[in-house]
Design an enzyme around this catalytic site. Structure first.
Site, short mmCIF file in Angstrom:
data_model
loop_
_atom_site.label_atom_id
_atom_site.label_comp_id
_atom_site.label_asym_id
_atom_site.label_seq_id
_atom_site.Cartn_x
_atom_site.Cartn_y
_atom_site.Cartn_z
CG HIS A 42 -0.13 0.13 2.50
ND1 HIS A 42 0.37 -0.96 3.18
CD2 HIS A 42 0.28 1.22 3.22
CE1 HIS A 42 1.04 -0.56 4.24
NE2 HIS A 42 1.00 0.77 4.29
CG HIS A 127 7.34 5.57 -0.22
ND1 HIS A 127 7.01 6.69 0.52
CD2 HIS A 127 7.52 4.56 0.68
CE1 HIS A 127 7.01 6.37 1.81
NE2 HIS A 127 7.31 5.08 1.93
#
Length: 184
Positions: A42, A127
């Site tokens: 995630h 990220h």
């Protein structure tokens, strides 16, 4: 009762296999890295830590209100990198190309969370964490492989929802459970 909570965008299921192959490449370094399980991949928007029921309700309201100003958007996942730097690797990640909308969403949410007493995020970089380095073994080989992957193309995905998640730490690794899913 308090729960360990964070706000995130889940990786599209269609991209998990590609990310797993990248993790397999990195595993060949035989470095001391704990890789993130595919179902746990995630993009974190905000880590809250341990929060009580009342604060969770306030977080949900802030997210709902903030997301009203956003439509679903596309992101491209490209390039491997590290935090904090290549000489001292703690986190291995895959980046977001042209992250403006993603970063704007995070900033808008964070401004509201700061008003609730949470610390502001500094230097947020969208990220996807793929692994965490746990020790020094073969770190140079790992850095070399990451360098070879700095332009790797993972693919594109549509960001259409944000999840408020519970994180339960176990000896086998964290277990993430969606408490609430918000649509853009």
């Amino acid at each position: 009762m308090k729960v360990r909570a964070f706000l995130a965008v889940d990786l599209d299921e269609g991209l998990r296999d590609h990310v797993s192959r990248i993790q397999d490449t990195l595993k060949s370094a035989d470095a001391q890295v704990k890789f993130v399980e595919p179902e746990n991949l995630h993009f974190t928007l905000k880590f809250f830590g341990d929060v009580g029921e009342g604060k969770l309700r306030r977080i949900e309201n802030v997210v709902r209100d903030t997301l009203r100003g956003y439509e679903p958007f596309e992101i491209s996942i490209r390039g491997a990198g590290v935090f904090p730097n290549p000489r001292y690797i703690r986190v291995v990640w895959l980046g977001v190309e042209n992250p403006e909308t993603f970063s704007d969403l995070q900033r808008s949410l964070d401004m509201e969370f700061v008003k609730m007493g949470f610390r502001p995020e500094r230097d947020y970089v969208p990220h996807l964490t793929v692994g965490r380095v746990k020790g020094p073994r073969n770190r140079d080989k790992l850095a070399e492989l990451i360098g070879e992957l700095q332009n790797v193309e993972v693919g594109s995905m549509r960001v259409s929802e944000v999840s408020l998640k519970r994180s339960e730490l176990t000896p086998a690794g964290p277990i993430y459970t969606d408490m609430e899913v918000f649509r853009l």
